[in-house]
Scaffold this motif. Structure first.
Motif, PDB file in Angstrom:
ATOM      1  N   PRO A 376       2.112  -1.904  34.176  1.00 52.73           N
ATOM      2  CA  PRO A 376       3.403  -2.540  34.475  1.00 52.73           C
ATOM      3  C   PRO A 376       3.458  -3.041  35.915  1.00 52.73           C
ATOM      4  N   PRO A 377       4.339  -3.995  36.186  1.00 50.94           N
ATOM      5  CA  PRO A 377       4.402  -4.538  37.548  1.00 50.94           C
ATOM      6  C   PRO A 377       5.229  -3.689  38.506  1.00 50.94           C
ATOM      7  N   PHE A 378       5.745  -2.555  38.036  1.00 56.63           N
ATOM      8  CA  PHE A 378       6.705  -1.811  38.866  1.00 56.63           C
ATOM      9  C   PHE A 378       6.068  -0.833  39.844  1.00 56.63           C
ATOM     10  N   TYR A 379       4.810  -0.509  39.617  1.00 58.48           N
ATOM     11  CA  TYR A 379       4.218   0.570  40.412  1.00 58.48           C
ATOM     12  C   TYR A 379       2.961   0.081  41.124  1.00 58.48           C
ATOM     13  N   ASP A 380       2.343   1.027  41.822  1.00 60.54           N
ATOM     14  CA  ASP A 380       1.067   0.801  42.480  1.00 60.54           C
ATOM     15  C   ASP A 380       0.073   0.240  41.462  1.00 60.54           C
TER      16      ASP A 380
ATOM     17  N   TYR B 372      -0.489 -19.902  46.364  1.00 61.02           N
ATOM     18  CA  TYR B 372      -0.045 -21.013  45.512  1.00 61.02           C
ATOM     19  C   TYR B 372      -0.137 -22.342  46.258  1.00 61.02           C
ATOM     20  N   TYR B 373       0.192 -22.324  47.540  1.00 61.87           N
ATOM     21  CA  TYR B 373       0.199 -23.574  48.311  1.00 61.87           C
ATOM     22  C   TYR B 373      -1.170 -23.903  48.901  1.00 61.87           C
ATOM     23  N   GLY B 374      -2.179 -23.127  48.549  1.00 63.93           N
ATOM     24  CA  GLY B 374      -3.515 -23.320  49.111  1.00 63.93           C
ATOM     25  C   GLY B 374      -3.882 -22.096  49.939  1.00 63.93           C
ATOM     26  N   LYS B 375      -5.092 -22.107  50.435  1.00 65.43           N
ATOM     27  CA  LYS B 375      -5.559 -20.924  51.171  1.00 65.43           C
ATOM     28  C   LYS B 375      -4.975 -20.932  52.589  1.00 65.43           C
ATOM     29  N   PRO B 376      -4.211 -19.882  52.952  1.00 63.34           N
ATOM     30  CA  PRO B 376      -3.707 -19.823  54.324  1.00 63.34           C
ATOM     31  C   PRO B 376      -4.863 -19.949  55.320  1.00 63.34           C
ATOM     32  N   VAL B 377      -4.607 -20.666  56.409  1.00 62.69           N
ATOM     33  CA  VAL B 377      -5.692 -20.945  57.361  1.00 62.69           C
ATOM     34  C   VAL B 377      -6.020 -19.706  58.188  1.00 62.69           C
ATOM     35  N   GLY B 378      -4.990 -19.020  58.650  1.00 60.29           N
ATOM     36  CA  GLY B 378      -5.216 -17.832  59.471  1.00 60.29           C
ATOM     37  C   GLY B 378      -5.109 -16.569  58.639  1.00 60.29           C
ATOM     38  N   GLU B 379      -5.339 -15.470  59.328  1.00 62.03           N
ATOM     39  CA  GLU B 379      -5.291 -14.171  58.655  1.00 62.03           C
ATOM     40  C   GLU B 379      -3.846 -13.691  58.634  1.00 62.03           C
ATOM     41  N   ILE B 380      -3.370 -13.261  57.490  1.00 64.25           N
ATOM     42  CA  ILE B 380      -1.996 -12.760  57.395  1.00 64.25           C
ATOM     43  C   ILE B 380      -1.995 -11.296  57.822  1.00 64.25           C
ATOM     44  N   ASP B 381      -1.011 -10.938  58.638  1.00 63.04           N
ATOM     45  CA  ASP B 381      -0.896  -9.565  59.113  1.00 63.04           C
ATOM     46  C   ASP B 381      -0.945  -8.601  57.919  1.00 63.04           C
ATOM     47  N   ALA B 382      -1.801  -7.578  58.055  1.00 65.43           N
ATOM     48  CA  ALA B 382      -2.045  -6.683  56.913  1.00 65.43           C
ATOM     49  C   ALA B 382      -0.774  -6.002  56.424  1.00 65.43           C
ATOM     50  N   ASN B 383       0.092  -5.617  57.358  1.00 68.78           N
ATOM     51  CA  ASN B 383       1.308  -4.922  56.934  1.00 68.78           C
ATOM     52  C   ASN B 383       2.282  -5.867  56.237  1.00 68.78           C
ATOM     53  N   VAL B 384       2.306  -7.094  56.721  1.00 66.77           N
ATOM     54  CA  VAL B 384       3.159  -8.094  56.076  1.00 66.77           C
ATOM     55  C   VAL B 384       2.624  -8.381  54.674  1.00 66.77           C
ATOM     56  N   LEU B 385       1.313  -8.522  54.603  1.00 69.26           N
ATOM     57  CA  LEU B 385       0.670  -8.787  53.316  1.00 69.26           C
ATOM     58  C   LEU B 385       1.002  -7.670  52.320  1.00 69.26           C
ATOM     59  N   ASP B 386       0.982  -6.469  52.836  1.00 72.02           N
ATOM     60  CA  ASP B 386       1.268  -5.315  51.988  1.00 72.02           C
ATOM     61  C   ASP B 386       2.710  -5.367  51.474  1.00 72.02           C
ATOM     62  N   ARG B 387       3.645  -5.702  52.387  1.00 74.01           N
ATOM     63  CA  ARG B 387       5.051  -5.800  51.980  1.00 74.01           C
ATOM     64  C   ARG B 387       5.225  -6.895  50.910  1.00 74.01           C
ATOM     65  N   VAL B 388       4.581  -8.015  51.162  1.00 70.57           N
ATOM     66  CA  VAL B 388       4.756  -9.154  50.261  1.00 70.57           C
ATOM     67  C   VAL B 388       4.145  -8.839  48.895  1.00 70.57           C
ATOM     68  N   MET B 389       2.967  -8.257  48.904  1.00 71.11           N
ATOM     69  CA  MET B 389       2.306  -7.964  47.628  1.00 71.11           C
ATOM     70  C   MET B 389       3.053  -6.879  46.839  1.00 71.11           C
ATOM     71  N   ASP B 390       3.991  -6.222  47.504  1.00 71.01           N
ATOM     72  CA  ASP B 390       4.774  -5.193  46.821  1.00 71.01           C
ATOM     73  C   ASP B 390       6.044  -5.780  46.201  1.00 71.01           C
ATOM     74  N   GLN B 391       6.277  -7.061  46.411  1.00 78.93           N
ATOM     75  CA  GLN B 391       7.462  -7.704  45.835  1.00 78.93           C
ATOM     76  C   GLN B 391       7.256  -7.907  44.330  1.00 78.93           C
ATOM     77  N   PRO B 392       8.341  -7.839  43.561  1.00 78.80           N
ATOM     78  CA  PRO B 392       8.187  -7.937  42.097  1.00 78.80           C
ATOM     79  C   PRO B 392       7.375  -9.149  41.621  1.00 78.80           C
ATOM     80  N   LEU B 393       7.585 -10.320  42.236  1.00 84.07           N
ATOM     81  CA  LEU B 393       6.864 -11.512  41.783  1.00 84.07           C
ATOM     82  C   LEU B 393       5.359 -11.353  41.993  1.00 84.07           C
ATOM     83  N   ALA B 394       4.979 -10.805  43.141  1.00 85.29           N
ATOM     84  CA  ALA B 394       3.548 -10.593  43.406  1.00 85.29           C
ATOM     85  C   ALA B 394       3.010  -9.518  42.479  1.00 85.29           C
ATOM     86  N   ARG B 395       3.780  -8.462  42.310  1.00 82.77           N
ATOM     87  CA  ARG B 395       3.335  -7.377  41.438  1.00 82.77           C
ATOM     88  C   ARG B 395       3.160  -7.844  39.994  1.00 82.77           C
TER      89      ARG B 395
END
Lengths: 445, 484
Positions: A376-380, B372-395
């Motif tokens: 599921p998309p909700f967890y790790d 989606y918009y192409g490959k980011p040119v620079g490196e994205i801050d790891a903590n920011v990346l982590d926050r973003v990848m934890d968003q429902p759409l990314a998950r």
């Protein structure tokens, strides 16, 4: 030991804890969300209770969890990792309700959860910490003076910040002035406090941690160190023990430091002291403590021949450990199999249509899913862990390579191809890597 | 045309007013200047794009298609529109809609496109360029310059090389934020020339006052097309003034075909409108180091100020700019052009307003981070990346893709409407479109008394042309516009 243990977690760690409970013939109870209804851990527990509501309520809502524990007669709670495992208030509430918390005392969780207090305790215990400002830096002049003492490069960060965001590296006085003003402004706006801290910055760093066990009799033992430098987004992807590339003296001092600090805080249960190591100088510095079972605990179990979950249960029950002395043997590596696609590691949940685990000598798989399950998309995004053990690092790498070839997952995304690439990386194979490894691999991809 | 002749692309009614007036120029305010611009000798007059469509519909309640037809039919000079290859407005649009948008712009009178995609998503970029060329219009492929440790001359040379592999007529080199320096221009322009081997159009915003100097360097390197605006829509965050550049072109021994007599009425009229409406007027540009930190494009700055003013937050602009600089670095230095610059700006605003950085991450920031918009040119801050990848759409694993309905499916979803209407309904809310349809728009703008008197004195008729109306523009212009 216990009449019934409630496991407040899901996926592979819930299954892992249930495996020990089953072997020890301790009745088990799990709580689960609607999304996890068909997960193996629900079927494998002696009893399962559905908690409706938000997908994470089953693993975070202390009130509802307590209600289930009372109603089903559980007398102990194992939180696994993540979710409630480092929530001091949850530990306090569950303990106050008469349940045994299979973990450290809540006051220890609380103290070590506060980075500044943890750092101060480490200093008091004689454990090295990276040089930096102990108190917030008031003005630019003080920052420049302190920076001279600490030495460049300097990390400038908000004292009240979290997650490492907004931190800036200054390489000289000019960049420090700019970074100081910028971070102070950001800190004030975002955290309501303009306090700024300065720390020494290490361009190359290894992430090494020491497994400790605070025993019921008050003594503390260590079970070696693990290198966790293979990280994406500051989260671990691969771990191994012993850590390669450490001098014998660094290894010995770091392990002794971990025991000293754990003793100083009266630690009980399994815990992990995390350190940063500068590979060029072999200096090490205390980073933080994880007051819980670690995801990568199987590498330690494999090398030390102990069951850390069982030891946690025994400590919580006031019993002696299963071992009289510890005798590590060989080398172990763990790869985390996530439902995500390299090179960006984008999560890719989905229904598992194929899940073939490798088998063989020295191979262990701790998985949370099976064919037909939906990630599921909700967890790790962690689906499972592949752990191999060999007589030495070379044999472990060979076994890992073979095991990886025998792993097949279809349906959701997975990161097996990243690990194939990792096993071809010369620096990784030589054990000469740091936390920048994954980024370098991505840039070269 | 000799290699000594410099051509001008006019940005007065597009980037000029976007940068200074937040794109709030109404059709009634615009119509009177068209005949003057038309006769001034510009090669192209830039006019519209997704941002104008949004503001016209949502804020000014004017049907942007009707306005496009009115404006393009009033001009002989080819009119240009922007096509961003991944969307019409801020959000992404499916391929079928992008193709329709391109086709309908041509059908409504557009004869030149500047096509841009900040990270140059090759499949999308190539599809739109080929489609536009097949429609018989001019296509220039844009490179959006931003200054960062990862945006090297080699990087831009490679972008130019990739664009030049497509059937484009020229490369459009835009310094969106005005952070180009003469030193960098001396290396950047030749790098883009070397990479692409195509003519270059220079479009440098004069945010720091250095753009005319950078234009001089570009001219010295052989660039022969400059983008300018007529004061008061020039300078500050806008493009350099056409009069300044005409003088500099002459000083370099080069020629041009712009007729200065046609520019004064434009200046007079827009100064009058700007003062009457309380809009910012271009003027001397002060050097500003902060621009190098946040690098917000001139066009976006105008829109951002207008939006902040609307919600009463203009007093926090300074903080937002500081935070944008930090967010920009953390997001791996996204090229500061639409839509990526807006993503950085919106994230900065959210970081400040919610009180917790990255507590709320907009969908498009998630899509950017997911590639989606192409490959980011620079490196994205790891903590920011982590926050973003934890968003429902990314998950959910859908951060790097969008649904791709066919045109038939889009038509079915939006009812039996014209294709022009379909584009509005697919990119804006039904409420916004319907409210625009319900509103009546004043297509006349009161003329200044002095002009009225002058008009009356010159024409000697009864003064029936004291206001400008698109539907009787010819009558009004007969009194005030040049004959040609």
């Amino acid at each position: 030991m216990f009449d019934k243990v409630l496991v407040v977690n899901r996926g592979e760690i819930a299954r892992r804890i249930l495996r020990t409970l089953r072997r020890l013939e301790i009745p088990s109870l799990v709580v689960h969300s609607e999304a996890d209804r068909d997960m193996p851990f629900v079927a494998e527990a002696d009893e399962a209770a559905l908690i409706d509501g938000r997908p994470d309520a089953a693993y975070r809502d202390v009130g509802m969890i307590l209600e289930v524990a009372r109603g089903r007669g559980a007398d102990a709670v194992h939180p696994g990792y993540g979710f409630l495992s480092e929530n001091a208030a949850a530990a306090t509430a569950l303990t106050a309700a008469g349940l045994t918390w299979i973990g450290p005392p809540s006051n220890v969780i609380e103290v070590m959860g506060d980075k500044i207090r943890a750092r101060n305790l480490a200093v008091q215990a004689g454990v090295p910490v990276a040089s930096g400002s102990a108190d917030p830096v008031a003005d630019e002049e003080t920052a420049l003076r302190l920076a001279k003492e600490i030495g460049y490069p300097i990390m400038v960060k908000a004292a009240a910040g979290g997650g490492g965001m907004g931190m800036q590296v200054a390489t000289d006085e000019a960049t420090l002035k700019r970074a100081f003003l910028s971070v102070r402004g950001m800190a004030e706006r975002s955290f309501g406090s303009p306090d700024v801290l300065l720390e020494r910055y290490f361009p190359r760093v290894r992430h090494v941690e020491v497994q400790v066990l605070g025993l019921a009799n008050g003594t503390v033992v260590e079970l070696g160190e693990r290198d966790c430098s293979v990280q994406r987004r500051n989260q671990k992807l691969a771990e191994e023990t012993p850590a390669p590339g450490l001098s014998p003296r660094t290894r010995e001092c770091m392990r002794a430091a971990a025991v000293d600090l754990a003793k100083a805080i009266g630690y009980r249960s399994a815990g992990t002291m995390e350190f940063l190591v500068d590979p060029s100088t072999q200096e090490f510095f205390f980073l933080e403590m994880n007051t819980r079972l670690q995801v990568e605990h199987p590498v330690t179990e494999t090398v030390y021949g102990v069951d850390l979950v069982e030891e946690m249960l025994r400590i919580a029950a006031g019993l002696d450990p299963t071992f009289a002395h510890l005798s590590p043997a060989g080398h172990a590596i763990e790869f985390r199999i996530n439902a995500e696609e390299p090179p960006l590691f984008i999560p890719r949940p989905g229904k598992i249509t194929r899940w073939d685990e490798p088998r063989g000598e020295g191979v262990r798989v701790d998985s949370g899913y099976a064919v037909g399950c939906e990630v599921p998309p909700f967890y790790d995004s962690l689906m499972g862990k592949l752990i191999v053990h060999g007589a030495d690092r070379t044999q472990a790498l060979v076994r890992m390579r073979q095991a990886l070839r025998g792993f097949a997952i279809e349906g959701p995304g997975q990161n097996l191809s990243f690990f194939e690439q990792l096993l071809r990386d010369p620096d990784y194979c030589l054990g000469d890597y740091d936390t920048s490894l994954v980024t370098r691999m991505q840039n070269n991809a | 045309m000799s290699n000594n002749t410099v051509e001008f692309v006019d940005q007065t009614i597009r980037d000029g007013q976007q940068s200074l007036w937040g794109m709030r120029m109404t059709q009634a305010q615009m119509m009177p200047v068209l005949p003057w611009l038309d006769g001034a000798g510009y090669r192209i007059v830039d006019f519209t794009g997704g941002a104008m469509f949004k503001v016209q519909t949502k804020n000014l309640k004017r049907d942007p298609w009707a306005m496009t037809r009115d404006v393009t039919s009033a001009m002989l000079t080819p009119m240009r529109a922007a096509v961003r290859t991944d969307g019409v407005l801020m959000g992404p649009a499916p391929d079928a809609l992008m193709d329709l948008w391109t086709e309908r712009l041509v059908a409504n009178g557009i004869r030149s496109f500047w096509v841009f995609d900040v990270l140059l998503h090759e499949e999308r970029f190539s599809r739109i360029v080929h489609l536009a060329k097949s429609l018989g219009v001019e296509v220039v492929g844009a490179i959006m310059f931003t200054d960062s440790p990862v945006h090297t001359d080699d990087y831009y040379a490679d972008l130019a090389r990739r664009i030049s592999e497509l059937p484009v007529d020229a490369i459009y080199l835009e310094d969106t934020a005005g952070v180009l320096t003469p030193d960098r221009a001396r290396t950047l322009v030749p790098a883009v020339q070397r990479g692409g081997g195509l003519p270059i159009e220079a479009h440098f915003h004069n945010t720091t006052g250095l753009a005319p100097m950078c234009y001089v360097e570009a001219l010295r390197a052989g660039v022969r097309t400059l983008h300018t605006a007529v004061p008061p829509m020039a300078d500050r965050g806008s493009l350099p003034s056409v009069t300044t550049m005409m003088r500099l072109v002459g000083q370099l021994g080069l020629e041009h075909n712009v007729d200065t007599a046609h520019l004064e009425p434009v200046l007079d009229w827009l100064t009058y409108v700007g003062e009457r409406e309380g809009f910012e007027l271009g003027g001397p540009t002060e050097y500003d180091l902060d621009v190098y930190q946040h690098q917000i494009p001139g066009g976006m700055m105008g829109t951002l100020k207008a939006q902040l003013a609307e919600v009463g937050l203009l007093d926090r602009l300074e903080e937002i700019l500081d935070e944008t600089a930090v967010v920009r670095r953390e997001l791996g230095y996204p090229g500061m052009a639409t839509p990526l610059s807006q993503f950085a700006g919106i994230q900065a605003v959210l970081n400040l307003l919610t009180g917790e950085r990255y507590n709320k991450v907009p969908t498009e920031v998630i899509r950017y981070v997911c590639g989606y918009y192409g490959k980011p040119v620079g490196e994205i801050d790891a903590n920011v990346l982590d926050r973003v990848m934890d968003q429902p759409l990314a998950r959910a694993g859908t951060g790097d893709r969008i649904a791709q309905p066919t045109l038939t499916e889009l038509r079915a979803a939006h009812g039996n409407v014209s294709d022009d209407e379909l584009i509005l309904r697919a990119t804006m809310s039904a409420e916004e479109v319907e409210e625009m349809r319900r509103s009546s728009v004043e297509l006349s703008y009161p003329a200044p008394l002095s002009r009225l008197v002058r008009t009356l004195m010159n024409s000697g008729d009864g003064g029936s042309h004291a206001s400008c109306r698109s539907n009787n523009a010819a009558a009004w212009l007969s009194a005030v516009a040049p004959a040609y």
